[in-house]
Design a protein around this motif. Structure first.
Motif, short mmCIF file in Angstrom:
data_model
loop_
_atom_site.label_atom_id
_atom_site.label_comp_id
_atom_site.label_asym_id
_atom_site.label_seq_id
_atom_site.Cartn_x
_atom_site.Cartn_y
_atom_site.Cartn_z
N ARG A 1 -8.80 4.99 10.44
CA ARG A 1 -7.80 5.61 9.78
C ARG A 1 -6.69 5.64 8.69
NH1 ARG A 1 -11.08 8.71 11.16
NH2 ARG A 1 -10.95 9.94 12.87
N SER A 2 -6.30 4.55 8.23
CA SER A 2 -5.84 3.75 7.63
C SER A 2 -6.05 3.28 5.95
CB SER A 2 -4.95 2.44 8.08
OG SER A 2 -3.89 1.84 7.40
N ILE A 3 -6.27 4.03 5.36
CA ILE A 3 -6.99 4.00 3.77
C ILE A 3 -5.35 3.84 2.65
CG2 ILE A 3 -8.27 4.86 2.20
CD1 ILE A 3 -9.56 6.00 4.65
N ALA A 4 -5.70 2.56 1.88
CA ALA A 4 -4.93 2.11 0.91
C ALA A 4 -6.62 2.59 -0.06
CB ALA A 4 -4.81 1.26 0.15
N LEU A 5 -5.94 3.78 -1.23
CA LEU A 5 -6.72 3.89 -2.55
C LEU A 5 -6.23 2.89 -3.90
CD1 LEU A 5 -5.90 7.36 -2.13
CD2 LEU A 5 -7.85 6.22 -1.56
N ALA A 6 -6.50 2.46 -4.63
CA ALA A 6 -6.03 1.23 -4.94
C ALA A 6 -6.25 1.39 -6.91
CB ALA A 6 -6.90 0.36 -4.52
N ASP A 7 -5.33 1.05 -7.38
CA ASP A 7 -5.33 1.14 -9.16
C ASP A 7 -5.17 -0.09 -8.93
OD1 ASP A 7 -5.88 2.36 -11.50
OD2 ASP A 7 -3.62 2.43 -12.01
N THR A 8 -6.82 -0.75 -8.89
CA THR A 8 -6.89 -2.34 -9.34
C THR A 8 -7.02 -2.38 -10.67
OG1 THR A 8 -8.51 -2.12 -8.03
CG2 THR A 8 -8.40 -3.40 -8.63
N THR A 9 -6.71 -1.85 -11.42
CA THR A 9 -6.76 -2.37 -13.37
C THR A 9 -5.22 -1.39 -14.08
OG1 THR A 9 -8.49 -1.53 -14.32
CG2 THR A 9 -9.27 -3.17 -13.22
N GLY A 10 -4.59 -0.92 -13.10
CA GLY A 10 -3.35 -0.14 -13.65
C GLY A 10 -4.07 0.68 -14.33
N MET A 11 -5.16 1.82 -14.74
CA MET A 11 -5.59 2.75 -14.93
C MET A 11 -5.22 4.05 -15.22
SD MET A 11 -9.70 1.54 -15.54
CE MET A 11 -10.35 2.58 -16.19
N GLY A 12 -4.77 3.94 -13.25
CA GLY A 12 -3.80 5.43 -12.98
C GLY A 12 -2.83 5.71 -13.23
N ASN A 13 -2.60 7.09 -14.17
CA ASN A 13 -2.03 7.97 -14.72
C ASN A 13 -1.28 8.78 -13.54
OD1 ASN A 13 -2.00 11.05 -15.10
ND2 ASN A 13 -4.01 10.20 -16.02
N PRO A 14 0.60 9.06 -13.98
CA PRO A 14 0.95 9.37 -12.70
C PRO A 14 0.70 11.94 -12.93
CG PRO A 14 2.86 9.32 -13.67
CD PRO A 14 1.25 8.90 -14.96
N ARG A 15 0.10 11.86 -13.55
CA ARG A 15 -0.66 13.21 -12.65
C ARG A 15 -2.55 13.53 -12.48
NH1 ARG A 15 -1.82 17.42 -17.63
NH2 ARG A 15 -2.47 19.47 -16.47
N GLN A 16 -2.83 12.48 -12.75
CA GLN A 16 -3.93 12.08 -12.12
C GLN A 16 -4.08 11.43 -10.58
OE1 GLN A 16 -5.63 8.14 -12.16
NE2 GLN A 16 -7.47 8.58 -12.23
N VAL A 17 -2.70 10.74 -10.16
CA VAL A 17 -2.52 10.28 -8.79
C VAL A 17 -2.18 11.40 -8.02
CG1 VAL A 17 -0.48 8.76 -7.36
CG2 VAL A 17 -1.70 8.31 -9.76
N ARG A 18 -1.20 11.73 -8.59
CA ARG A 18 -0.89 13.62 -7.40
C ARG A 18 -2.00 14.23 -7.75
NH1 ARG A 18 2.30 15.51 -11.61
NH2 ARG A 18 4.01 14.06 -11.07
N GLU A 19 -2.96 13.80 -8.35
CA GLU A 19 -3.87 15.20 -8.12
C GLU A 19 -4.81 13.88 -6.81
OE1 GLU A 19 -6.78 15.47 -11.80
OE2 GLU A 19 -8.24 16.80 -10.17
N ILE A 20 -5.31 13.03 -7.40
CA ILE A 20 -5.84 12.35 -5.93
C ILE A 20 -5.70 12.52 -4.96
CG2 ILE A 20 -7.49 10.56 -5.57
CD1 ILE A 20 -7.84 9.63 -8.94
N ALA A 21 -3.99 11.85 -4.58
CA ALA A 21 -3.72 11.98 -3.60
C ALA A 21 -3.18 13.02 -2.95
CB ALA A 21 -1.67 11.09 -3.67
N SER A 22 -2.83 14.30 -3.28
CA SER A 22 -2.57 15.04 -2.94
C SER A 22 -4.18 15.84 -2.43
CB SER A 22 -2.54 16.54 -3.95
OG SER A 22 -1.33 16.28 -4.74
N ALA A 23 -5.36 15.60 -2.81
CA ALA A 23 -6.16 15.96 -2.16
C ALA A 23 -7.09 15.22 -0.87
CB ALA A 23 -6.98 15.62 -3.45
N ALA A 24 -6.75 14.46 -1.59
CA ALA A 24 -6.84 13.30 -0.76
C ALA A 24 -6.79 13.68 0.92
CB ALA A 24 -6.67 11.61 -0.84
N ARG A 25 -5.04 13.84 0.91
CA ARG A 25 -4.22 14.46 1.85
C ARG A 25 -4.33 15.15 2.71
NH1 ARG A 25 1.33 14.84 2.14
NH2 ARG A 25 1.23 14.30 3.93
N ARG A 26 -4.96 16.56 1.94
CA ARG A 26 -5.31 17.74 1.91
C ARG A 26 -6.73 17.46 2.99
NH1 ARG A 26 -4.53 19.80 -2.57
NH2 ARG A 26 -5.91 19.50 -3.12
#
Ligand code: COA
Ligand code: ZN
Length: 308
Positions: A171-196
């Motif tokens: 129930r405790s999950i870290a979404l990791a950007d291992t090599t720093g490829m993520g951008n803020p728009r994508q992070v918002r999209e993935i984090a929001s969808a995961a929480r939803r």
């Protein structure tokens, strides 16, 4: 956002140290962890219990765990990749083990030498081993925001793997950007969808500043409602199984930003800056962190005398 309580997970002695070229003596690791646990960090990822052939820097995991002081309020956690690692971690009295699997097949095979499916099969055994103990279990999903071998992963795949963790009761999950490829728009999209999709899961975000997007990604995570962030003192870090991986986001820079934004972290920033200076002395080279060099936004300078 202002007034929010944000929890900081420190990963320097695991993620940071595993990229250092020179072995760091066990007693210096212990000294740093003891210093960091005085600063109010919610969690410290002390080490990993993986193969010493894969990560020689962390071959002293037992000795480090045995040497550190435990303080209420700071959970001492360790990364594990297989049941053998969990047995070793359990014997040292860790508060929590962190499982790791990658969102991409190729990174998982490179990192832990098995398929994503085989990793989850192994996790089932691990979750059973931990049942009835007081040891917590968290899951990390590496390459969530991009894989250095395969590129960006479809969001559906990321969400399915979060679901695979949740199905095991993690129930405790870290979404990791291992090599720093993520951008803020994508992070918002993935984090929001995961929480939803998984409202019962408590998400953390793990960013690397490889391409300078690290703190911008934190802001995107905050906007998506995520309240836990993983970072590394001084900005040290990387993954030996990911080409081009560099430092994690820097803990003291993150804490400074959050405090300036009016968020609470419970972390003593001056004490953290002292710990960062100790870290620079231990590794013997400059660190990417910026606040330790510039001072905080509240450290004012005397105005120069007017020129005549
Ligand atoms: N602790 C100590 N030793 C371990 C171990 C553990 N948790 N797991 C495996 N080993 C040892 C085995 O005893 C064996 O040693 P030997 O060669 O002396 O007989 C060797 O490691 C290989 O074991 P095996 O089960 O065949 O593993 P593998 O070669 O398929 O590798 C992992 C799988 C997961 C053990 C290995 O890839 C690993 O430790 N990866 C670390 C990944 C990591 O930490 N990445 C960075 C963080 S994301
Ligand atoms: Zn990392």
């Amino acid at each position: 956002m202002s007034g929010d309580r944000i929890l900081i997970h420190e990963v320097v002695t695991r993620d940071g140290f595993q990229m250092e070229p020179e072995f760091i003596p066990t007693e210096r690791k212990i000294e740093l962890i003891d210093r960091m646990s005085l600063t109010g960090l919610a969690k410290i990822e002390v080490t990993s219990f993986v193969s010493p052939k894969a990560i020689p820097m962390l071959a002293d995991a037992e000795a480090v765990m045995a040497g550190i002081q435990r303080r209420p309020g700071t959970r001492m956690v360790a990364l594990v990749a297989n049941a053998r690692g969990v047995e070793r971690a359990m014997a040292t009295g860790v508060d929590e083990v962190v499982l790791v699997v990658s969102a991409s097949e190729s990174h998982n095979r490179t990192n832990v030498r098995r398929s994503v499916g085989a990793s989850f099969e192994g996790f089932r055994e691990i979750v059973d081993m931990l049942k009835g103990t007081s040891i917590g279990v968290a899951g990390a999903l590496a390459t969530t925001f991009g894989c250095p071998f395969e590129g960006f992963q479809p969001i559906e795949r990321v969400l399915r793997l979060v679901g695979d963790y949740a199905a095991l009761g993690v129930r405790s999950i870290a979404l990791a950007d291992t090599t720093g490829m993520g951008n803020p728009r994508q992070v918002r999209e993935i984090a929001s969808a995961a929480r939803r999709e998984y409202p019962d899961v408590d998400f953390a975000l793990h960013f690397h500043n490889t391409r300078g997007m690290g703190l911008a990604n934190v802001l995107a995570g905050l906007e998506a409602g995520v309240g836990r962030y993983e970072s590394s003192l001084g900005g040290l870090g990387g993954c030996p199984y990911a080409p081009g991986a560099t430092g994690n986001i820097c803990t003291e820079d993150l804490v400074h930003m959050l405090h300036e934004m009016g968020c609470e972290t419970g972390v003593d920033l001056p004490a953290l800056l002292d710990a960062s200076r100790l870290l620079a002395a231990i590794v013997g080279h400059a660190l990417p962190g910026q606040v330790v060099k510039a001072g905080t936004s509240r450290d004012l300078h005397p105005m120069p005398a007017p020129a005549h």
